[in-house]
Write a protein that holds these residues in place. Structure first.
Motif, PDB file in Angstrom:
ATOM      1  N   GLU A 253      -1.137 -12.584 -15.186  1.00 21.21           N
ATOM      2  CA  GLU A 253      -2.471 -12.300 -14.651  1.00 21.21           C
ATOM      3  C   GLU A 253      -3.075 -13.522 -13.971  1.00 21.21           C
ATOM      4  OE1 GLU A 253      -3.963  -9.476 -14.231  1.00 21.21           O
ATOM      5  OE2 GLU A 253      -2.180  -8.570 -15.132  1.00 21.21           O
ATOM      6  N   ALA A 254      -2.727 -14.690 -14.497  1.00 20.75           N
ATOM      7  CA  ALA A 254      -3.326 -15.922 -13.984  1.00 20.75           C
ATOM      8  C   ALA A 254      -2.700 -16.389 -12.675  1.00 20.75           C
ATOM      9  CB  ALA A 254      -3.200 -17.023 -15.040  1.00 20.75           C
ATOM     10  N   VAL A 255      -1.567 -15.791 -12.311  1.00 22.02           N
ATOM     11  CA  VAL A 255      -0.914 -16.200 -11.062  1.00 22.02           C
ATOM     12  C   VAL A 255      -1.820 -15.853  -9.887  1.00 22.02           C
ATOM     13  CG1 VAL A 255       1.021 -15.754  -9.505  1.00 22.02           C
ATOM     14  CG2 VAL A 255       1.418 -15.916 -11.970  1.00 22.02           C
ATOM     15  N   GLU A 256      -2.029 -16.817  -9.025  1.00 21.59           N
ATOM     16  CA  GLU A 256      -2.878 -16.605  -7.852  1.00 21.59           C
ATOM     17  C   GLU A 256      -2.012 -16.229  -6.664  1.00 21.59           C
ATOM     18  OE1 GLU A 256      -6.266 -17.181  -7.431  1.00 21.59           O
ATOM     19  OE2 GLU A 256      -6.893 -18.436  -9.121  1.00 21.59           O
ATOM     20  N   CYS A 257      -2.350 -15.143  -5.998  1.00 17.17           N
ATOM     21  CA  CYS A 257      -1.635 -14.820  -4.764  1.00 17.17           C
ATOM     22  C   CYS A 257      -2.179 -15.710  -3.655  1.00 17.17           C
ATOM     23  CB  CYS A 257      -1.822 -13.354  -4.414  1.00 17.17           C
ATOM     24  SG  CYS A 257      -1.100 -12.265  -5.653  1.00 17.17           S
ATOM     25  N   GLN A 258      -1.297 -16.104  -2.760  1.00 16.93           N
ATOM     26  CA  GLN A 258      -1.664 -17.141  -1.783  1.00 16.93           C
ATOM     27  C   GLN A 258      -2.391 -16.573  -0.569  1.00 16.93           C
ATOM     28  OE1 GLN A 258      -1.330 -20.363  -2.471  1.00 16.93           O
ATOM     29  NE2 GLN A 258      -0.375 -19.822  -4.433  1.00 16.93           N
ATOM     30  N   GLY A 259      -3.305 -15.655  -0.809  1.00 14.36           N
ATOM     31  CA  GLY A 259      -4.108 -15.163   0.302  1.00 14.36           C
ATOM     32  C   GLY A 259      -3.367 -14.228   1.251  1.00 14.36           C
ATOM     33  N   ASP A 260      -2.126 -13.805   0.885  1.00  9.66           N
ATOM     34  CA  ASP A 260      -1.407 -12.921   1.793  1.00  9.66           C
ATOM     35  C   ASP A 260      -1.428 -11.474   1.298  1.00  9.66           C
ATOM     36  OD1 ASP A 260       0.146 -13.379  -0.378  1.00  9.66           O
ATOM     37  OD2 ASP A 260       1.930 -14.011   0.724  1.00  9.66           O
ATOM     38  N   ASP A 261      -2.272 -11.178   0.330  1.00  7.04           N
ATOM     39  CA  ASP A 261      -2.428  -9.792  -0.109  1.00  7.04           C
ATOM     40  C   ASP A 261      -3.175  -8.998   0.958  1.00  7.04           C
ATOM     41  OD1 ASP A 261      -1.264 -10.601  -2.380  1.00  7.04           O
ATOM     42  OD2 ASP A 261      -2.792  -9.852  -3.749  1.00  7.04           O
ATOM     43  N   PRO A 262      -2.755  -7.773   1.162  1.00 10.87           N
ATOM     44  CA  PRO A 262      -3.348  -7.001   2.269  1.00 10.87           C
ATOM     45  C   PRO A 262      -4.657  -6.306   1.913  1.00 10.87           C
ATOM     46  CG  PRO A 262      -1.614  -5.744   1.234  1.00 10.87           C
ATOM     47  CD  PRO A 262      -1.682  -7.050   0.492  1.00 10.87           C
ATOM     48  N   GLU A 263      -5.361  -6.816   0.908  1.00  8.10           N
ATOM     49  CA  GLU A 263      -6.534  -6.101   0.384  1.00  8.10           C
ATOM     50  C   GLU A 263      -7.586  -5.742   1.427  1.00  8.10           C
ATOM     51  OE1 GLU A 263      -8.467  -7.684  -3.290  1.00  8.10           O
ATOM     52  OE2 GLU A 263      -6.372  -7.933  -3.858  1.00  8.10           O
ATOM     53  N   GLN A 264      -7.799  -6.654   2.361  1.00 10.57           N
ATOM     54  CA  GLN A 264      -8.899  -6.422   3.310  1.00 10.57           C
ATOM     55  C   GLN A 264      -8.465  -5.658   4.563  1.00 10.57           C
ATOM     56  OE1 GLN A 264     -11.787  -7.139   2.047  1.00 10.57           O
ATOM     57  NE2 GLN A 264     -10.730  -8.087   0.323  1.00 10.57           N
ATOM     58  N   GLU A 265      -7.172  -5.371   4.676  1.00  4.72           N
ATOM     59  CA  GLU A 265      -6.701  -4.712   5.899  1.00  4.72           C
ATOM     60  C   GLU A 265      -7.063  -3.225   5.888  1.00  4.72           C
ATOM     61  OE1 GLU A 265      -5.198  -6.617   8.047  1.00  4.72           O
ATOM     62  OE2 GLU A 265      -4.220  -8.231   6.937  1.00  4.72           O
ATOM     63  N   ASP A 266      -7.182  -2.681   7.060  1.00  8.05           N
ATOM     64  CA  ASP A 266      -7.381  -1.243   7.200  1.00  8.05           C
ATOM     65  C   ASP A 266      -6.007  -0.571   7.235  1.00  8.05           C
ATOM     66  OD1 ASP A 266      -7.822   1.334   7.904  1.00  8.05           O
ATOM     67  OD2 ASP A 266      -8.782   0.890   9.829  1.00  8.05           O
ATOM     68  N   LEU A 267      -5.597   0.009   6.128  1.00  9.07           N
ATOM     69  CA  LEU A 267      -4.247   0.580   6.030  1.00  9.07           C
ATOM     70  C   LEU A 267      -4.299   2.086   5.800  1.00  9.07           C
ATOM     71  CD1 LEU A 267      -2.700  -2.241   3.829  1.00  9.07           C
ATOM     72  CD2 LEU A 267      -2.343  -1.886   6.274  1.00  9.07           C
ATOM     73  N   ARG A 268      -5.318   2.705   6.364  1.00 10.00           N
ATOM     74  CA  ARG A 268      -5.540   4.111   6.041  1.00 10.00           C
ATOM     75  C   ARG A 268      -4.483   5.044   6.607  1.00 10.00           C
ATOM     76  NH1 ARG A 268     -10.754   5.337   9.828  1.00 10.00           N
ATOM     77  NH2 ARG A 268     -10.751   3.141  10.339  1.00 10.00           N
ATOM     78  N   TYR A 269      -3.639   4.537   7.541  1.00 12.02           N
ATOM     79  CA  TYR A 269      -2.623   5.423   8.101  1.00 12.02           C
ATOM     80  C   TYR A 269      -1.334   5.413   7.301  1.00 12.02           C
ATOM     81  CZ  TYR A 269      -6.006   5.440  11.800  1.00 12.02           C
ATOM     82  OH  TYR A 269      -7.180   5.565  12.482  1.00 12.02           O
ATOM     83  N   LEU A 270      -1.306   4.614   6.251  1.00 13.66           N
ATOM     84  CA  LEU A 270      -0.133   4.647   5.375  1.00 13.66           C
ATOM     85  C   LEU A 270      -0.101   5.956   4.591  1.00 13.66           C
ATOM     86  CD1 LEU A 270      -0.024   1.101   3.743  1.00 13.66           C
ATOM     87  CD2 LEU A 270       1.392   1.987   5.604  1.00 13.66           C
ATOM     88  N   ARG A 271       1.098   6.435   4.342  1.00 15.98           N
ATOM     89  CA  ARG A 271       1.280   7.633   3.529  1.00 15.98           C
ATOM     90  C   ARG A 271       0.659   7.440   2.132  1.00 15.98           C
ATOM     91  NH1 ARG A 271       4.210  11.988   4.677  1.00 15.98           N
ATOM     92  NH2 ARG A 271       4.504  11.049   6.697  1.00 15.98           N
ATOM     93  N   ALA A 272       0.740   6.206   1.652  1.00 21.77           N
ATOM     94  CA  ALA A 272       0.220   5.909   0.317  1.00 21.77           C
ATOM     95  C   ALA A 272      -1.276   6.195   0.216  1.00 21.77           C
ATOM     96  CB  ALA A 272       0.496   4.447  -0.046  1.00 21.77           C
ATOM     97  N   TRP A 273      -1.946   6.191   1.357  1.00 20.06           N
ATOM     98  CA  TRP A 273      -3.376   6.497   1.368  1.00 20.06           C
ATOM     99  C   TRP A 273      -3.655   7.855   0.739  1.00 20.06           C
ATOM    100  CZ3 TRP A 273      -7.291   3.323   2.698  1.00 20.06           C
ATOM    101  CH2 TRP A 273      -8.558   3.887   2.848  1.00 20.06           C
ATOM    102  N   LEU A 274      -2.736   8.782   0.963  1.00 16.23           N
ATOM    103  CA  LEU A 274      -2.907  10.132   0.409  1.00 16.23           C
ATOM    104  C   LEU A 274      -3.010  10.082  -1.100  1.00 16.23           C
ATOM    105  CD1 LEU A 274      -0.282  12.050   2.579  1.00 16.23           C
ATOM    106  CD2 LEU A 274      -2.772  12.123   2.818  1.00 16.23           C
ATOM    107  N   PHE A 275      -2.177   9.229  -1.720  1.00  9.69           N
ATOM    108  CA  PHE A 275      -2.219   9.112  -3.183  1.00  9.69           C
ATOM    109  C   PHE A 275      -3.548   8.535  -3.631  1.00  9.69           C
ATOM    110  CE2 PHE A 275       2.513   8.868  -2.780  1.00  9.69           C
ATOM    111  CZ  PHE A 275       2.760  10.061  -3.430  1.00  9.69           C
TER     112      PHE A 275
END
Ligand code: MN
Length: 170
Positions: A144-166
């Motif tokens: 849990e304490a591991v820091e991701c180096q800012g390359d997580d896609p959290e802020q991107e608009d990824l609504r066209y991914l199939r995963a969005w449906l889930f």
């Protein structure tokens, strides 16, 4: 080579489809619970048209995973038991794996999204990860304490991914 692969030539027609795997998994759960499957157990467990259930039963019978005679109970063959056991195990381990996460993982949906594409080898790796993290709670805290180096896609608009449906259905 594992015994299952040695015994017969694998052709693409013999492969289980995703829904065949889902049915076989469900059949195995019923058999594990009560030892047999009556037609009424299926109409209770499945919320689809009886005709598609019948078609699925025929396909699994032809592929040698179940033994079926009309109006009789359904039995799993040895092969059906082996595969069913694996499918239930895979389902349970994947859920366990995703539940290790403190992220907002939608466990049921994610398992449904990936389960049919995970090989036994990858499952072994995932199983090891589960055992590793469950062996010592400090390991999970460390993770849990591991820091991701800012390359997580959290802020991107990824609504066209199939995963969005889930993430956004229901
Ligand atoms: Mn599935």
């Amino acid at each position: 080579m594992p015994a299952l692969l040695r015994r017969e030539r694998i052709t693409i027609e013999m492969m289980l489809t995703e829904s065949m795997e889902d049915y076989l998994e469900m059949f195995y759960r019923i058999v594990a619970q009560q030892g047999y499957i009556r037609p009424v157990d299926l109409s209770n467990a499945i919320k689809v048209k009886p005709s598609s259930v019948t078609r699925m039963i025929q396909k699994l019978d032809e592929a040698g995973f179940i033994k079926y005679e009309k109006y009789r109970n359904i039995a799993l063959t040895e092969k059906g038991m082996t595969y069913g056991r694996f499918l239930v195990w895979r389902d349970e381990k994947l859920k366990e794996f995703f539940r290790l996460s403190k992220e907002n993982v939608q466990v049921e949906e994610q398992v449904e999204g990936v389960e049919h594409y995970i090989t036994p080898e990858t499952m072994k790796f995932i199983h090891k990860l589960i055992l590793y993290f469950k062996a010592d709670p400090a390991r999970l805290q460390e993770l849990e304490a591991v820091e991701c180096q800012g390359d997580d896609p959290e802020q991107e608009d990824l609504r066209y991914l199939r995963a969005w449906l889930f993430r956004h259905s229901g």
